[in-house]
Write a protein that holds these residues in place. Structure first.
Motif, PDB file in Angstrom:
ATOM      1  N   SER A 113       0.826  -1.205   0.000  1.00 61.24           N
ATOM      2  CA  SER A 113       0.000   0.000   0.000  1.00 61.24           C
ATOM      3  C   SER A 113       0.861   1.257   0.000  1.00 61.24           C
ATOM      4  N   TYR A 114       1.934   1.243   0.767  1.00 62.56           N
ATOM      5  CA  TYR A 114       2.851   2.391   0.815  1.00 62.56           C
ATOM      6  C   TYR A 114       3.474   2.652  -0.551  1.00 62.56           C
ATOM      7  N   LYS A 115       3.840   1.596  -1.235  1.00 59.36           N
ATOM      8  CA  LYS A 115       4.518   1.755  -2.522  1.00 59.36           C
ATOM      9  C   LYS A 115       3.575   2.273  -3.600  1.00 59.36           C
ATOM     10  N   VAL A 116       2.335   1.816  -3.622  1.00 57.46           N
ATOM     11  CA  VAL A 116       1.414   2.263  -4.669  1.00 57.46           C
ATOM     12  C   VAL A 116       0.874   3.657  -4.397  1.00 57.46           C
ATOM     13  N   SER A 117       0.992   4.147  -3.144  1.00 65.13           N
ATOM     14  CA  SER A 117       0.426   5.457  -2.829  1.00 65.13           C
ATOM     15  C   SER A 117       1.468   6.559  -2.783  1.00 65.13           C
ATOM     16  N   LEU A 118       2.661   6.279  -2.292  1.00 65.31           N
ATOM     17  CA  LEU A 118       3.643   7.333  -2.079  1.00 65.31           C
ATOM     18  C   LEU A 118       4.913   7.178  -2.914  1.00 65.31           C
ATOM     19  N   VAL A 119       5.317   5.958  -3.202  1.00 68.87           N
ATOM     20  CA  VAL A 119       6.570   5.728  -3.919  1.00 68.87           C
ATOM     21  C   VAL A 119       6.366   5.659  -5.425  1.00 68.87           C
ATOM     22  N   SER A 120       5.192   5.267  -5.845  1.00 70.91           N
ATOM     23  CA  SER A 120       4.910   5.090  -7.269  1.00 70.91           C
ATOM     24  C   SER A 120       5.048   6.396  -8.050  1.00 70.91           C
ATOM     25  N   THR A 121       5.431   6.282  -9.321  1.00 68.39           N
ATOM     26  CA  THR A 121       5.534   7.455 -10.187  1.00 68.39           C
ATOM     27  C   THR A 121       4.179   8.120 -10.356  1.00 68.39           C
ATOM     28  N   PHE A 122       3.140   7.303 -10.416  1.00 71.16           N
ATOM     29  CA  PHE A 122       1.765   7.812 -10.514  1.00 71.16           C
ATOM     30  C   PHE A 122       0.989   7.317  -9.291  1.00 71.16           C
ATOM     31  N   PRO A 123       1.051   8.050  -8.178  1.00 71.09           N
ATOM     32  CA  PRO A 123       0.397   7.603  -6.939  1.00 71.09           C
ATOM     33  C   PRO A 123      -1.102   7.401  -7.123  1.00 71.09           C
ATOM     34  N   ASP A 124      -1.590   6.292  -6.590  1.00 73.48           N
ATOM     35  CA  ASP A 124      -3.017   5.972  -6.665  1.00 73.48           C
ATOM     36  C   ASP A 124      -3.581   5.996  -5.247  1.00 73.48           C
ATOM     37  N   TYR A 125      -4.047   7.165  -4.809  1.00 70.59           N
ATOM     38  CA  TYR A 125      -4.507   7.323  -3.437  1.00 70.59           C
ATOM     39  C   TYR A 125      -5.812   6.572  -3.177  1.00 70.59           C
ATOM     40  N   SER A 126      -6.669   6.498  -4.161  1.00 72.87           N
ATOM     41  CA  SER A 126      -7.925   5.768  -3.987  1.00 72.87           C
ATOM     42  C   SER A 126      -7.668   4.283  -3.768  1.00 72.87           C
ATOM     43  N   TYR A 127      -6.748   3.749  -4.521  1.00 70.83           N
ATOM     44  CA  TYR A 127      -6.399   2.333  -4.421  1.00 70.83           C
ATOM     45  C   TYR A 127      -5.805   2.013  -3.054  1.00 70.83           C
ATOM     46  N   SER A 128      -4.862   2.840  -2.586  1.00 68.43           N
ATOM     47  CA  SER A 128      -4.233   2.606  -1.280  1.00 68.43           C
ATOM     48  C   SER A 128      -5.232   2.799  -0.139  1.00 68.43           C
ATOM     49  N   THR A 129      -6.169   3.741  -0.286  1.00 63.21           N
ATOM     50  CA  THR A 129      -7.195   3.931   0.741  1.00 63.21           C
ATOM     51  C   THR A 129      -8.106   2.721   0.827  1.00 63.21           C
ATOM     52  N   ALA A 130      -8.422   2.131  -0.314  1.00 62.26           N
ATOM     53  CA  ALA A 130      -9.239   0.915  -0.323  1.00 62.26           C
ATOM     54  C   ALA A 130      -8.518  -0.229   0.387  1.00 62.26           C
ATOM     55  N   ILE A 131      -7.209  -0.327   0.167  1.00 66.87           N
ATOM     56  CA  ILE A 131      -6.422  -1.367   0.847  1.00 66.87           C
ATOM     57  C   ILE A 131      -6.444  -1.148   2.356  1.00 66.87           C
ATOM     58  N   GLY A 132      -6.248   0.100   2.783  1.00 60.37           N
ATOM     59  CA  GLY A 132      -6.273   0.406   4.209  1.00 60.37           C
ATOM     60  C   GLY A 132      -7.627   0.138   4.841  1.00 60.37           C
ATOM     61  N   LEU A 133      -8.706   0.452   4.109  1.00 55.04           N
ATOM     62  CA  LEU A 133     -10.053   0.200   4.621  1.00 55.04           C
ATOM     63  C   LEU A 133     -10.312  -1.301   4.738  1.00 55.04           C
ATOM     64  N   PHE A 134      -9.826  -2.070   3.773  1.00 58.03           N
ATOM     65  CA  PHE A 134      -9.951  -3.524   3.832  1.00 58.03           C
ATOM     66  C   PHE A 134      -9.249  -4.074   5.074  1.00 58.03           C
ATOM     67  N   GLN A 135      -8.052  -3.575   5.366  1.00 60.38           N
ATOM     68  CA  GLN A 135      -7.327  -4.018   6.557  1.00 60.38           C
ATOM     69  C   GLN A 135      -8.096  -3.679   7.832  1.00 60.38           C
ATOM     70  N   SER A 136      -8.653  -2.485   7.885  1.00 58.25           N
ATOM     71  CA  SER A 136      -9.377  -2.053   9.084  1.00 58.25           C
ATOM     72  C   SER A 136     -10.637  -2.879   9.304  1.00 58.25           C
ATOM     73  N   LEU A 137     -11.366  -3.182   8.225  1.00 60.13           N
ATOM     74  CA  LEU A 137     -12.591  -3.968   8.348  1.00 60.13           C
ATOM     75  C   LEU A 137     -12.292  -5.390   8.805  1.00 60.13           C
TER      76      LEU A 137
END
Length: 316
Positions: free
Chosen positions: A270-294
């Motif tokens: 999640s960290y890599k796709v949101s902050l390290v990636s050349t084209f950050p995908d914040y929606s995708y990383s937020t979905a991953i974080g929400l999945f973990q929380s649920l």
């Protein structure tokens, strides 16, 4: 009936007003932490909307369009990603490994210190075991790399020259290296809460057990263990809830190309796709974080229910 309810409400408001006037200092003390909680814990939950949208910075959260498949497209992408099964497996393996090792080690250390006869020895061991906890993650990983280096490290060189094992570059050894280094760092601090629980044991119970001829192990089993069981159950429930939420800092610092097969977990991905990636995908990383929380919430509820039925020591 309505008149009676109105009278009750009026009396209740008057009683609360008198209570507030008499104890306004307590409410004033509580105001600041409640404000901090609202600002930093509840207000950011507004950002959960990102998980259901195709977020664009220029449009903002509300202005960004909703994701496809009724807003579930980001979750579907994650479940269909080729990294999903690997990340999920690595996360569960490392988390369960850590849970099954760290808690027993903390309990064992607490019991050992509780029966240490020499006070100076007890204090010395406590200080030595607490110290690693206060070392920053990056410095701690640096110490691990120095010790386990296959060319100059004390342990790493020994294993490499005698057994041909490169500990830092071994994918199969990464979970053990992560977990046992975590035990080294956190076992002393984790034992504090169990030491506090043992301090509340009535010494008359030990005296009665000694008179009845109980051995040391029997005293631990029948006197000390029941005293720390409620604390251990609560800690287990909290740890089970965080199975998918491994802290990414230490794992990210320990990662290399050789151990990526077992070190890539959900948080690092999640960290890599949101902050390290050349084209950050914040929606995708937020979905991953929400999945973990649920998943964590579900696990907490299930574990709490089982613990309450089996031991009677749950949150509610």
């Amino acid at each position: 009936m309505k008149t009676q309810n109105a009278i009750r409400q009026k009396i209740g408001k008057e009683n609360f007003g008198r209570y507030f006037k008499a104890h306004w200092q307590l409410y004033l003390m509580m105001a600041f932490p409640v404000a901090v909680l609202l600002i930093f814990a509840y207000a950011p939950m507004y950002g959960i909307l990102l998980a259901f949208k195709n977020y664009q910075v220029s449009l903002g959260i509300w202005g960004s369009p909703w994701a496809d498949h009724f807003g579930m497209n980001n979750f579907i992408r994650f479940f269909n990603n080729y990294n999903f099964s690997e990340c999920l497996r690595n996360t569960i393996v490392i988390s369960l490994y850590s849970l099954l090792v760290t808690m027993p080690c903390s309990i064992l250390l607490a019991l050992s210190l509780n029966y240490a006869r020499k006070i100076w020895f007890r204090k010395t061991v406590q200080m030595i075991t607490y110290c690693p906890y206060f070392i920053s993650t990056i410095v701690f990983v640096g110490i691990i790399n120095i010790i386990m280096d296959s060319r100059a490290g004390i342990l790493g060189k020994f294993f490499y020259e005698n057994f041909g094992i490169n500990i830092l570059g071994s994918s199969s050894l990464f979970p053990s290296l992560y977990v046992w280094s975590g035990v080294w760092q956190g076992v002393g601090f984790g034992a504090i809460i169990y030491i506090a629980a043992l301090a509340g044991v009535d010494m008359e119970q030990h005296e009665a057990a000694i008179i009845d001829g109980a051995s040391l192990l029997q005293r631990i089993r029948y006197v000390d263990f029941p005293a720390i069981l409620p604390t251990a159950v609560i800690m287990m429930i909290l740890n089970v809830g965080g199975i998918l939420n491994i802290g990414y800092e230490k794992i990210l610092a320990m990662q290399n190309q050789n151990n990526m097969g077992t070190s890539e977990v959900i948080t690092t991905y999640s960290y890599k796709v949101s902050l390290v990636s050349t084209f950050p995908d914040y929606s995708y990383s937020t979905a991953i974080g929400l999945f973990q929380s649920l998943v964590g919430l579900i696990l907490i509820l299930i574990t709490n229910k089982l613990a309450d039925k089996l031991t009677g020591n749950g949150f509610i």
